[in-house]
Motif scaffolding. Structure first.
Motif, PDB file in Angstrom:
ATOM      1  N   ALA A 108       0.807  -1.225   0.000  1.00 34.92           N
ATOM      2  CA  ALA A 108       0.000   0.000   0.000  1.00 34.92           C
ATOM      3  C   ALA A 108       0.838   1.273   0.000  1.00 34.92           C
ATOM      4  O   ALA A 108       0.590   2.186  -0.797  1.00 34.92           O
ATOM      5  CB  ALA A 108      -0.969  -0.017   1.184  1.00 34.92           C
ATOM      6  N   PRO A 109       1.862   1.421   0.875  1.00 35.54           N
ATOM      7  CA  PRO A 109       2.605   2.691   0.874  1.00 35.54           C
ATOM      8  C   PRO A 109       3.289   3.003  -0.458  1.00 35.54           C
ATOM      9  O   PRO A 109       3.459   4.168  -0.805  1.00 35.54           O
ATOM     10  CB  PRO A 109       3.634   2.492   1.997  1.00 35.54           C
ATOM     11  CG  PRO A 109       3.011   1.489   2.894  1.00 35.54           C
ATOM     12  CD  PRO A 109       2.291   0.540   1.980  1.00 35.54           C
ATOM     13  N   ASP A 110       3.683   1.960  -1.214  1.00 40.13           N
ATOM     14  CA  ASP A 110       4.295   2.213  -2.519  1.00 40.13           C
ATOM     15  C   ASP A 110       3.278   2.775  -3.514  1.00 40.13           C
ATOM     16  O   ASP A 110       3.636   3.547  -4.408  1.00 40.13           O
ATOM     17  CB  ASP A 110       4.932   0.942  -3.069  1.00 40.13           C
ATOM     18  CG  ASP A 110       6.250   0.608  -2.384  1.00 40.13           C
ATOM     19  OD1 ASP A 110       6.899   1.543  -1.874  1.00 40.13           O
ATOM     20  OD2 ASP A 110       6.625  -0.574  -2.347  1.00 40.13           O
ATOM     21  N   MET A 111       2.003   2.406  -3.360  1.00 40.61           N
ATOM     22  CA  MET A 111       0.977   3.007  -4.205  1.00 40.61           C
ATOM     23  C   MET A 111       0.781   4.477  -3.835  1.00 40.61           C
ATOM     24  O   MET A 111       0.543   5.320  -4.709  1.00 40.61           O
ATOM     25  CB  MET A 111      -0.336   2.236  -4.090  1.00 40.61           C
ATOM     26  CG  MET A 111      -0.270   0.836  -4.679  1.00 40.61           C
ATOM     27  SD  MET A 111      -1.888   0.031  -4.810  1.00 40.61           S
ATOM     28  CE  MET A 111      -2.213  -0.339  -3.084  1.00 40.61           C
ATOM     29  N   ALA A 112       0.885   4.791  -2.550  1.00 35.13           N
ATOM     30  CA  ALA A 112       0.814   6.193  -2.128  1.00 35.13           C
ATOM     31  C   ALA A 112       1.969   6.993  -2.720  1.00 35.13           C
ATOM     32  O   ALA A 112       1.786   8.130  -3.164  1.00 35.13           O
ATOM     33  CB  ALA A 112       0.834   6.287  -0.600  1.00 35.13           C
ATOM     34  N   VAL A 113       3.161   6.404  -2.736  1.00 35.77           N
ATOM     35  CA  VAL A 113       4.325   7.080  -3.310  1.00 35.77           C
ATOM     36  C   VAL A 113       4.103   7.362  -4.793  1.00 35.77           C
ATOM     37  O   VAL A 113       4.393   8.460  -5.289  1.00 35.77           O
ATOM     38  CB  VAL A 113       5.598   6.234  -3.095  1.00 35.77           C
ATOM     39  CG1 VAL A 113       6.763   6.785  -3.908  1.00 35.77           C
ATOM     40  CG2 VAL A 113       5.958   6.189  -1.618  1.00 35.77           C
ATOM     41  N   ARG A 114       3.559   6.393  -5.512  1.00 35.58           N
ATOM     42  CA  ARG A 114       3.326   6.581  -6.957  1.00 35.58           C
ATOM     43  C   ARG A 114       2.262   7.654  -7.209  1.00 35.58           C
ATOM     44  O   ARG A 114       2.415   8.475  -8.112  1.00 35.58           O
ATOM     45  CB  ARG A 114       2.943   5.256  -7.601  1.00 35.58           C
ATOM     46  CG  ARG A 114       4.075   4.248  -7.560  1.00 35.58           C
ATOM     47  CD  ARG A 114       3.828   3.055  -8.452  1.00 35.58           C
ATOM     48  NE  ARG A 114       4.969   2.142  -8.394  1.00 35.58           N
ATOM     49  CZ  ARG A 114       5.173   1.151  -9.265  1.00 35.58           C
ATOM     50  NH1 ARG A 114       4.303   0.953 -10.258  1.00 35.58           N
ATOM     51  NH2 ARG A 114       6.216   0.362  -9.155  1.00 35.58           N
ATOM     52  N   ALA A 115       1.202   7.633  -6.426  1.00 35.46           N
ATOM     53  CA  ALA A 115       0.185   8.681  -6.569  1.00 35.46           C
ATOM     54  C   ALA A 115       0.774  10.043  -6.225  1.00 35.46           C
ATOM     55  O   ALA A 115       0.490  11.047  -6.894  1.00 35.46           O
ATOM     56  CB  ALA A 115      -1.014   8.377  -5.674  1.00 35.46           C
ATOM     57  N   ALA A 116       1.614  10.090  -5.191  1.00 39.39           N
ATOM     58  CA  ALA A 116       2.216  11.353  -4.771  1.00 39.39           C
ATOM     59  C   ALA A 116       3.135  11.916  -5.846  1.00 39.39           C
ATOM     60  O   ALA A 116       3.142  13.127  -6.096  1.00 39.39           O
ATOM     61  CB  ALA A 116       2.986  11.153  -3.468  1.00 39.39           C
ATOM     62  N   ARG A 117       3.917  11.066  -6.477  1.00 41.35           N
ATOM     63  CA  ARG A 117       4.797  11.551  -7.544  1.00 41.35           C
ATOM     64  C   ARG A 117       3.995  12.162  -8.676  1.00 41.35           C
ATOM     65  O   ARG A 117       4.380  13.180  -9.256  1.00 41.35           O
ATOM     66  CB  ARG A 117       5.681  10.410  -8.038  1.00 41.35           C
ATOM     67  CG  ARG A 117       6.804  10.063  -7.054  1.00 41.35           C
ATOM     68  CD  ARG A 117       7.608   8.870  -7.499  1.00 41.35           C
ATOM     69  NE  ARG A 117       8.716   8.615  -6.568  1.00 41.35           N
ATOM     70  CZ  ARG A 117       9.257   7.423  -6.362  1.00 41.35           C
ATOM     71  NH1 ARG A 117       8.791   6.363  -7.018  1.00 41.35           N
ATOM     72  NH2 ARG A 117      10.251   7.286  -5.500  1.00 41.35           N
ATOM     73  N   ARG A 118       2.876  11.557  -9.009  1.00 43.20           N
ATOM     74  CA  ARG A 118       2.010  12.137 -10.037  1.00 43.20           C
ATOM     75  C   ARG A 118       1.493  13.509  -9.612  1.00 43.20           C
ATOM     76  O   ARG A 118       1.462  14.449 -10.408  1.00 43.20           O
ATOM     77  CB  ARG A 118       0.835  11.200 -10.313  1.00 43.20           C
ATOM     78  CG  ARG A 118       1.184   9.951 -11.082  1.00 43.20           C
ATOM     79  CD  ARG A 118      -0.048   9.099 -11.360  1.00 43.20           C
ATOM     80  NE  ARG A 118       0.294   7.961 -12.197  1.00 43.20           N
ATOM     81  CZ  ARG A 118      -0.573   7.015 -12.570  1.00 43.20           C
ATOM     82  NH1 ARG A 118      -1.844   7.084 -12.155  1.00 43.20           N
ATOM     83  NH2 ARG A 118      -0.191   6.023 -13.336  1.00 43.20           N
ATOM     84  N   ALA A 119       1.081  13.612  -8.361  1.00 43.08           N
ATOM     85  CA  ALA A 119       0.539  14.886  -7.880  1.00 43.08           C
ATOM     86  C   ALA A 119       1.621  15.955  -7.838  1.00 43.08           C
ATOM     87  O   ALA A 119       1.394  17.111  -8.235  1.00 43.08           O
ATOM     88  CB  ALA A 119      -0.087  14.699  -6.496  1.00 43.08           C
ATOM     89  N   LEU A 120       2.800  15.601  -7.358  1.00 43.31           N
ATOM     90  CA  LEU A 120       3.897  16.574  -7.287  1.00 43.31           C
ATOM     91  C   LEU A 120       4.301  17.041  -8.679  1.00 43.31           C
ATOM     92  O   LEU A 120       4.565  18.230  -8.902  1.00 43.31           O
ATOM     93  CB  LEU A 120       5.086  15.958  -6.557  1.00 43.31           C
ATOM     94  CG  LEU A 120       4.879  15.701  -5.061  1.00 43.31           C
ATOM     95  CD1 LEU A 120       5.968  14.778  -4.519  1.00 43.31           C
ATOM     96  CD2 LEU A 120       4.854  17.011  -4.280  1.00 43.31           C
ATOM     97  N   ASP A 121       4.350  16.118  -9.631  1.00 40.71           N
ATOM     98  CA  ASP A 121       4.672  16.503 -11.011  1.00 40.71           C
ATOM     99  C   ASP A 121       3.601  17.428 -11.582  1.00 40.71           C
ATOM    100  O   ASP A 121       3.916  18.442 -12.222  1.00 40.71           O
ATOM    101  CB  ASP A 121       4.803  15.261 -11.889  1.00 40.71           C
ATOM    102  CG  ASP A 121       6.086  14.481 -11.620  1.00 40.71           C
ATOM    103  OD1 ASP A 121       6.982  15.037 -10.955  1.00 40.71           O
ATOM    104  OD2 ASP A 121       6.178  13.317 -12.058  1.00 40.71           O
ATOM    105  N   ALA A 122       2.335  17.074 -11.357  1.00 41.17           N
ATOM    106  CA  ALA A 122       1.248  17.893 -11.897  1.00 41.17           C
ATOM    107  C   ALA A 122       1.239  19.289 -11.294  1.00 41.17           C
ATOM    108  O   ALA A 122       0.854  20.262 -11.948  1.00 41.17           O
ATOM    109  CB  ALA A 122      -0.097  17.210 -11.646  1.00 41.17           C
ATOM    110  N   ALA A 123       1.670  19.408 -10.037  1.00 41.01           N
ATOM    111  CA  ALA A 123       1.696  20.705  -9.350  1.00 41.01           C
ATOM    112  C   ALA A 123       3.028  21.418  -9.517  1.00 41.01           C
ATOM    113  O   ALA A 123       3.193  22.529  -8.989  1.00 41.01           O
ATOM    114  CB  ALA A 123       1.400  20.505  -7.870  1.00 41.01           C
TER     115      ALA A 123
END
Length: 347
Positions: free
Chosen positions: A52-67
């Motif tokens: 689960a935490p690795d999925m959070a990391v992947r979602a976070a990278r997408r959000a950080l890139d988008a922002a």
């Protein structure tokens, strides 16, 4: 939330695994009945091989890139979850911060059952509002409902649990900064803690996780609760009252009426028709304008992630989107019980 410190959602994203389990296969295998499948109203849910935490990391990278947000600029990171994060005695929030390179961020874990994502969002908003030294905040969620500890299809009533991660990047709103996708106009909560025993039933307090039989069985304590309290009606009425209260308070803080034509969408938790029909739809009927969204296909209930996943619907230009100035209302809730409501406006 005062206009003097509006919070911008600069990006909200999801990371959903590609592998699926289908409802039809579960019916064929006798895991659920055809009637239960109709109530769930999904054809498939995502199943993760990643922790689960690795999925959070992947979602976070997408959000950080988008922002266009450097992880080093994060001053706060709140991670919410519902189920096991891969280790018994451990901080997944710190792991996520380390994996992202967010060394300046204060990591915080938030557990509030299925409302944990909304609660984490609330903590991040409070942190940004109260502390000018926090330039940006990240909120993540992730859950993986893997066997043998959890039967995503049959552990609970009116829910099929899907795996995935979500994330959102928040800042204090700066009209001169063009990155904001949404303004968080309000975020409200309503609690009825007297119903916490619905997830406890007659079970004794245990000395270790998964003590009774090595797996999560949500139906057992719920069945016991219904037997002890003569059915579901008292809870159902209180739930509707809480949903109505949190909805009207969030709209009032946002400064809009329930019938405001600028409310384009009302997004519901990713639950079965029976649950939505018990506590959410009766409140909305005739009260609020806007399309009712039940975005659960190919996700199911994402544990702590439903609210952030629904915010992600409005954070991009993809359908269903928002035109400039339009509003979306996002409802949530979780066992215990606490209900939540966010009102966002497209910039």
């Amino acid at each position: 939330m005062e206009d003097t410190c509006l919070i911008a959602v600069e990006a909200a994203t999801t990371w959903i695994p590609e592998e699926r389990e289908t409802t039809s296969a579960m019916v064929a295998a006798g895991r659920i009945t055809a009637q239960e499948a109709d109530d769930l109203a999904v054809t498939a849910v995502p199943v993760a091989r990643l922790p689960a935490p690795d999925m959070a990391v992947r979602a976070a990278r997408r959000a950080l890139d988008a922002a266009s947000c450097d992880p080093a600029d994060l001053g706060f990171l709140a991670h919410g979850w519902l189920y096991h994060q891969g280790h018994d005695f451990w901080s997944p929030a710190h792991y996520i911060a380390d994996q992202l390179g967010a060394g300046a961020a204060l990591p915080l874990g938030v557990q509030q059952m299925s409302n944990a994502g909304a609660a984490a969002l609330g903590v991040a908003v409070d942190r940004l509002t109260a502390n000018a030294d926090v330039p940006a905040a990240l909120v993540t969620t992730a859950d993986s409902f893997r066997a043998p500890g959890f039967d995503r299809w049959a552990a609970d009533y009116g829910v099929v649990y899907g795996d995935g991660g979500t994330a959102a990047v928040l800042r204090r709103h700066d009209p001169g900064r063009p990155r904001a996708a949404l303004l968080l106009r309000s975020l409200a909560f309503e609690t009825a803690a007297g119903f916490e025993s619905m997830y406890r039933g007659r079970d004794d307090f245990s000395p270790a996780p998964l003590w009774p039989d090595g797996r999560i069985d949500i139906r057992r304590p719920k069945k016991a609760y219904l037997e002890m309290h003569g059915g579901i009606e008292k809870f159902a009425k209180s739930a509707r009252d809480c949903v109505r209260s949190v909805l009207l308070r969030a709209l009032a803080v946002a400064g809009i009426e329930p019938t405001d034509a600028r409310i384009r969408h009302v997004a519901l938790p990713r639950l079965a028709d029976s649950v939505l029909g018990m506590m959410y739809l009766p409140v909305l009927d005739g009260l609020v304008t806007g399309d009712i969204l039940r975005e659960r296909e190919n996700s199911g209930h994402l544990g702590a992630g439903d609210m952030l996943a629904n915010l992600a619907l409005f954070s991009s230009s993809a359908d269903p989107g928002l035109d400039s100035g339009e509003y979306a209302v996002v409802l949530g809730g979780g066992g215990g019980f606490t209900w939540s409501c966010a009102v966002v406006q497209a910039v």
